[in-house]
Design a protein around this motif. Structure first.
Motif, PDB file in Angstrom:
ATOM      1  N   ILE A   1       0.759  -1.166   0.069  1.00 31.79           N
ATOM      2  CA  ILE A   1      -0.065  -0.185  -0.039  1.00 31.79           C
ATOM      3  C   ILE A   1       1.033   1.133  -0.049  1.00 31.79           C
ATOM      4  O   ILE A   1       0.385   2.310  -0.780  1.00 31.79           O
ATOM      5  CB  ILE A   1      -0.841  -0.163   1.168  1.00 31.79           C
ATOM      6  CG1 ILE A   1      -2.138  -1.110   1.219  1.00 31.79           C
ATOM      7  CG2 ILE A   1      -1.760   1.425   1.333  1.00 31.79           C
ATOM      8  CD1 ILE A   1      -2.708  -1.115  -0.033  1.00 31.79           C
TER       9      ILE A   1
ATOM     10  N   THR B   1       0.981   4.091  -3.498  1.00 30.82           N
ATOM     11  CA  THR B   1       0.503   5.417  -3.108  1.00 30.82           C
ATOM     12  C   THR B   1       1.530   6.547  -2.909  1.00 30.82           C
ATOM     13  O   THR B   1       1.268   7.229  -2.659  1.00 30.82           O
ATOM     14  CB  THR B   1      -0.423   5.243  -1.960  1.00 30.82           C
ATOM     15  OG1 THR B   1       0.064   4.973  -0.860  1.00 30.82           O
ATOM     16  CG2 THR B   1      -1.722   4.535  -2.364  1.00 30.82           C
TER      17      THR B   1
ATOM     18  N   LEU C   1      -5.511  11.131  -3.237  1.00 27.51           N
ATOM     19  CA  LEU C   1      -6.768  11.218  -2.553  1.00 27.51           C
ATOM     20  C   LEU C   1      -7.806  12.364  -3.024  1.00 27.51           C
ATOM     21  O   LEU C   1      -8.563  12.832  -2.141  1.00 27.51           O
ATOM     22  CB  LEU C   1      -6.182  11.609  -0.915  1.00 27.51           C
ATOM     23  CG  LEU C   1      -5.628  10.645  -0.078  1.00 27.51           C
ATOM     24  CD1 LEU C   1      -4.810  11.131   0.833  1.00 27.51           C
ATOM     25  CD2 LEU C   1      -6.570   9.575   0.158  1.00 27.51           C
TER      26      LEU C   1
ATOM     27  N   ASN D   1     -11.368  11.820  -2.523  1.00 31.26           N
ATOM     28  CA  ASN D   1     -11.696  11.382  -1.105  1.00 31.26           C
ATOM     29  C   ASN D   1     -12.569  12.435  -0.669  1.00 31.26           C
ATOM     30  O   ASN D   1     -12.166  13.575  -0.564  1.00 31.26           O
ATOM     31  CB  ASN D   1     -10.520  11.178  -0.165  1.00 31.26           C
ATOM     32  CG  ASN D   1     -10.770  10.507   1.064  1.00 31.26           C
ATOM     33  OD1 ASN D   1     -11.389  11.082   1.812  1.00 31.26           O
ATOM     34  ND2 ASN D   1     -10.491   9.234   1.162  1.00 31.26           N
TER      35      ASN D   1
ATOM     36  N   ILE E   1      -9.300  -0.231   3.262  1.00 29.85           N
ATOM     37  CA  ILE E   1      -9.040   0.909   2.079  1.00 29.85           C
ATOM     38  C   ILE E   1     -10.123   0.544   0.807  1.00 29.85           C
ATOM     39  O   ILE E   1      -9.917  -0.743   0.422  1.00 29.85           O
ATOM     40  CB  ILE E   1      -7.484   1.062   1.793  1.00 29.85           C
ATOM     41  CG1 ILE E   1      -6.895   1.503   2.943  1.00 29.85           C
ATOM     42  CG2 ILE E   1      -7.442   1.986   0.390  1.00 29.85           C
ATOM     43  CD1 ILE E   1      -5.300   1.410   2.670  1.00 29.85           C
ATOM     44  N   THR E   2     -10.602   1.477   0.215  1.00 34.03           N
ATOM     45  CA  THR E   2     -11.437   1.298  -1.003  1.00 34.03           C
ATOM     46  C   THR E   2     -10.680   2.195  -2.113  1.00 34.03           C
ATOM     47  O   THR E   2     -10.652   3.401  -1.819  1.00 34.03           O
ATOM     48  CB  THR E   2     -12.866   1.866  -0.730  1.00 34.03           C
ATOM     49  OG1 THR E   2     -13.534   0.925   0.327  1.00 34.03           O
ATOM     50  CG2 THR E   2     -13.640   1.433  -2.210  1.00 34.03           C
ATOM     51  N   LEU E   3     -10.518   1.687  -3.051  1.00 32.37           N
ATOM     52  CA  LEU E   3      -9.965   2.644  -4.229  1.00 32.37           C
ATOM     53  C   LEU E   3     -10.703   2.336  -5.291  1.00 32.37           C
ATOM     54  O   LEU E   3     -11.310   1.044  -5.800  1.00 32.37           O
ATOM     55  CB  LEU E   3      -8.293   2.280  -4.261  1.00 32.37           C
ATOM     56  CG  LEU E   3      -8.123   0.832  -4.974  1.00 32.37           C
ATOM     57  CD1 LEU E   3      -8.038   0.638  -6.028  1.00 32.37           C
ATOM     58  CD2 LEU E   3      -6.316   0.611  -4.219  1.00 32.37           C
TER      59      LEU E   3
ATOM     60  N   GLN F   1      -7.557   6.130  -7.540  1.00 29.40           N
ATOM     61  CA  GLN F   1      -8.061   7.101  -6.625  1.00 29.40           C
ATOM     62  C   GLN F   1      -8.302   6.343  -5.255  1.00 29.40           C
ATOM     63  O   GLN F   1      -9.320   5.298  -5.269  1.00 29.40           O
ATOM     64  CB  GLN F   1      -9.111   7.796  -6.879  1.00 29.40           C
ATOM     65  CG  GLN F   1      -8.670   9.040  -8.088  1.00 29.40           C
ATOM     66  CD  GLN F   1      -8.085  10.014  -7.128  1.00 29.40           C
ATOM     67  OE1 GLN F   1      -8.561  10.926  -6.403  1.00 29.40           O
ATOM     68  NE2 GLN F   1      -6.892  10.412  -7.786  1.00 29.40           N
ATOM     69  N   VAL F   2      -7.877   6.773  -4.177  1.00 33.24           N
ATOM     70  CA  VAL F   2      -8.309   5.881  -2.777  1.00 33.24           C
ATOM     71  C   VAL F   2      -9.497   7.064  -2.275  1.00 33.24           C
ATOM     72  O   VAL F   2      -9.311   8.110  -1.850  1.00 33.24           O
ATOM     73  CB  VAL F   2      -7.125   6.034  -1.786  1.00 33.24           C
ATOM     74  CG1 VAL F   2      -7.778   5.510  -0.460  1.00 33.24           C
ATOM     75  CG2 VAL F   2      -5.953   5.241  -2.261  1.00 33.24           C
TER      76      VAL F   2
ATOM     77  N   GLY G   1      -8.352   7.027   3.741  1.00 34.08           N
ATOM     78  CA  GLY G   1      -7.509   7.884   3.519  1.00 34.08           C
ATOM     79  C   GLY G   1      -6.824   8.235   4.930  1.00 34.08           C
ATOM     80  O   GLY G   1      -5.395   8.490   4.792  1.00 34.08           O
TER      81      GLY G   1
ATOM     82  N   LEU H   1      -4.381   5.398   5.159  1.00 37.40           N
ATOM     83  CA  LEU H   1      -3.214   5.232   4.298  1.00 37.40           C
ATOM     84  C   LEU H   1      -2.452   6.370   4.770  1.00 37.40           C
ATOM     85  O   LEU H   1      -1.184   6.322   4.599  1.00 37.40           O
ATOM     86  CB  LEU H   1      -3.732   5.771   2.934  1.00 37.40           C
ATOM     87  CG  LEU H   1      -2.644   6.150   1.896  1.00 37.40           C
ATOM     88  CD1 LEU H   1      -2.049   4.663   1.407  1.00 37.40           C
ATOM     89  CD2 LEU H   1      -3.569   6.600   0.361  1.00 37.40           C
TER      90      LEU H   1
ATOM     91  N   VAL I   1      -8.408  -4.518   0.979  1.00 29.43           N
ATOM     92  CA  VAL I   1      -8.462  -3.529  -0.136  1.00 29.43           C
ATOM     93  C   VAL I   1      -9.364  -3.981  -1.072  1.00 29.43           C
ATOM     94  O   VAL I   1      -9.424  -4.949  -1.577  1.00 29.43           O
ATOM     95  CB  VAL I   1      -7.101  -3.309  -0.582  1.00 29.43           C
ATOM     96  CG1 VAL I   1      -7.189  -2.412  -1.977  1.00 29.43           C
ATOM     97  CG2 VAL I   1      -5.921  -2.721   0.301  1.00 29.43           C
TER      98      VAL I   1
END
Length: 568
Positions: free
Chosen positions: A243, A247, A275, A278, A310-312, A336-337, A341, A344, A369
């Motif tokens: 991760i 990123t 982000l 986000n 985490i969601t992306l 994009q996350v 956040g 992260l 993820v």
């Protein structure tokens, strides 16, 4: 460490914020470029730190001598504190000392002694000698009295913080004995804020961020809505070190699957571009989460169970099973996350804390993820961001910033040369475009509420605008084609107030917006005169009623509408 590039980007941002300040206060200042940036520096930092987007309210928080002289044409002695921000809901009092430097020096540190300038104000506020406040305008006098009441109640629940802010290249990271004594003496927190942190505030719409992952087959599950769907989504168990890599701010490392030198990962920083979509606005106000870091250090093997994940989203996700069928290579284009956040950011901060954290903990810790490739429905990416965050304590206005109708408003207004700031710190969808006006989502919602017949309620909770009133304001009663005219009217009203030398405020502007619905052919100057005349008479006839209190009352509105021959 901040670079000259960060300094230049900040100045470009400040140039746009000066236009924001000028438009919202009706200013026409003939001052130097440096002075313009110095004034907007106050507003920009206050907006980011205090999570407040009302330009008028932020400007009223500034008690700096020169700012008040130029912006409000009045004499004020700031006594070493440049701004006071009071948050009644969170019980937070924030004091600010600003230093804007008109040149960049990569070796320049903030000066510890700058904090001591503020002791003059703290002593002045605590003692509050009789008659000492007489020289101050009423609004600033009220703020100082409030600061005094908080500082003189040491056991109160209020949290008091003093921010030392500058655009210098290096922040003061360690407090010396004198500063620790200062913090203890006044029971306040002391924070330094310079270009390294400010650079993370700056929302620059990013270029596509690409990365690739190597995932154990047993740790990866694919999902699609149906067998014919072109979009594939994945749920995976991913190491925190990975991760960190996908990123980071190095394009080469984001696409390097076999990193032999751990030092290359230890020195990376988070690419804040991941982000941008986000809802928390780059997570810039989220504190470094010590609980997340504690779990990473004490129970790295259990991090997967204890963390929400985490969601992306990505414009394109390509999965390829490698020879032996034990591993899959996943390519992410336009990453994009949109949720997670804070997790992260904490992973990145934890990595920078110590060289040993990467190998001892981050290589062992794993995190859930979810990887989605939106397909089909318009603005599905923004819906994913909104809905995956809706269970968390996020401001309603932030959640709605990604809704379909808000994206449509932004696109339409952009064609009309109006920047629609859906998120704090945003100055329009195109950074290289000069806009006629810039208006944020909260202010626009208040204009819609005023136009719809409730000008007296436009200073009430923002939450109501984006929860129970949202559908009526932005969907049921909303006409997109009328939005540019409404916004033009708002800024024209502000200019009229400034030219008339009358004191304007958001409630007054809201009333004029409302009156214009009944008197389409009447000039704004005439409507303003009607409102001001009636308001002064109303105040004279009612003891202990201020202008703000009157304008916010249903009784005033009823009597005013009757005076104009209108049914309330």
């Amino acid at each position: 460490m901040a670079t000259r590039h960060d300094y230049i980007i900040l100045n470009k941002k400040l140039d746009k914020y000066f236009k924001l300040l000028s438009d919202h206060l009706g200013l026409e200042l003939d001052i130097s470029e440096v002075e313009r940036r110095r004034l907007s520096f106050y507003i920009y930092i206050l907006e980011q730190v205090c999570n407040e987007s009302d330009i008028g309210k932020l400007a009223s928080c500034v008690i700096d001598t020169n700012f008040n002289k130029l912006v409000f044409e009045r004499a004020v002695d700031d006594c070493g504190v440049d701004a006071i921000y009071i948050d009644d809901e969170k019980l937070e009092l924030k004091l600010f000392n600003f230093k804007y430097r008109n040149s960049f020096n990569p070796d320049k540190n903030q000066k510890l002694n700058d904090n001591f300038i503020s002791t003059k104000f703290l002593n002045f506020a605590i003692k509050e000698r009789s008659g000492a406040l007489d020289k101050y305008p009423e609004d600033i006098k009220e703020k100082i009295r409030f600061v005094s009441s908080v500082l003189n109640r040491p056991n109160d629940d209020w949290k008091v913080e003093l921010y030392q802010v500058s655009n210098e290249a290096k922040e003061v990271k360690q407090m010396n004995y004198e500063l620790e004594s200062l913090a203890e003496m006044y029971a306040i927190g002391i924070n330094s804020l310079a270009l390294p942190t400010i650079s993370s505030f700056m929302t620059i719409r990013p270029e596509n961020i690409d990365a690739q992952l190597l995932i154990d087959k047993e740790a990866l599950m694919s999902y699609s809505e149906d067998n014919k769907a072109s979009a594939k989504s994945f749920i995976a168990r991913v190491k925190c070190s990975e991760i960190l890599r996908i990123t980071c701010n190095s394009h080469e490392l984001r696409n390097e699957l076999n990193i032999e030198d751990a030092d290359s990962l230890h020195s990376v920083n988070l690419d804040f571009g991941v982000l941008f979509d986000n809802v928390r606005g780059l997570v810039k106000r989220s504190k470094y989460n010590k609980n997340i870091a504690k779990t990473l250090k004490n129970d790295p093997k259990k991090f997967f169970m204890y963390n929400n994940g985490i969601t992306l989203i990505a414009e394109n996700i390509i999965s390829k099973t490698l020879a032996g069928k034990q591993w899959s290579k996943v390519k992410l284009n336009g990453l994009q996350v949109v949720n997670g956040g804070q997790t992260l950011r904490t992973i990145h901060e934890f990595n920078k804390e110590s060289p040993e954290n990467l190998e001892k903990y981050l290589y062992d810790a794993e995190v859930l993820v979810r990887m989605f490739m939106p397909d089909g429905e318009a603005n599905e990416a923004h819906k994913i961001a909104e809905y995956t965050n809706s269970q968390n304590p996020i401001k309603a206005v932030d959640l709605k910033s990604l809704s379909t109708e808000q994206i449509e408003i932004e696109r339409y207004l952009d064609e009309c040369d109006i920047a629609y700031a859906r998120k704090t710190g945003d100055t329009g969808p195109k950074d290289d475009k000069e806009y006629k006006h810039t208006i944020n989502m909260e202010t626009f919602a208040k204009l819609l509420k005023a136009k719809g017949g409730q000008p007296e309620k436009t200073t009430s909770s923002t939450r109501g605008l984006f929860e129970e009133n949202y559908r009526k304001l932005f969907i049921e009663d909303f006409d997109l084609s009328e939005a540019p005219k409404l916004i033009d009217s708002y800024f024209q009203i502000i200019r009229c107030y400034k030219q008339s030398k009358l004191n304007g405020n958001q409630l007054k502007y809201a009333y004029i917006i409302y009156l214009k619905e009944f008197f389409q052919n009447e000039k704004f100057e005439k409507l303003i005169d009607d409102l001001e005349t009636f308001l002064q008479n109303y105040i004279a006839e009612n003891d202990d009623v201020t202008a703000v209190k009157a304008l916010g009352s249903a009784q005033f509105k009823k009597q005013f509408m009757e005076h104009l021959g209108l049914t309330n």
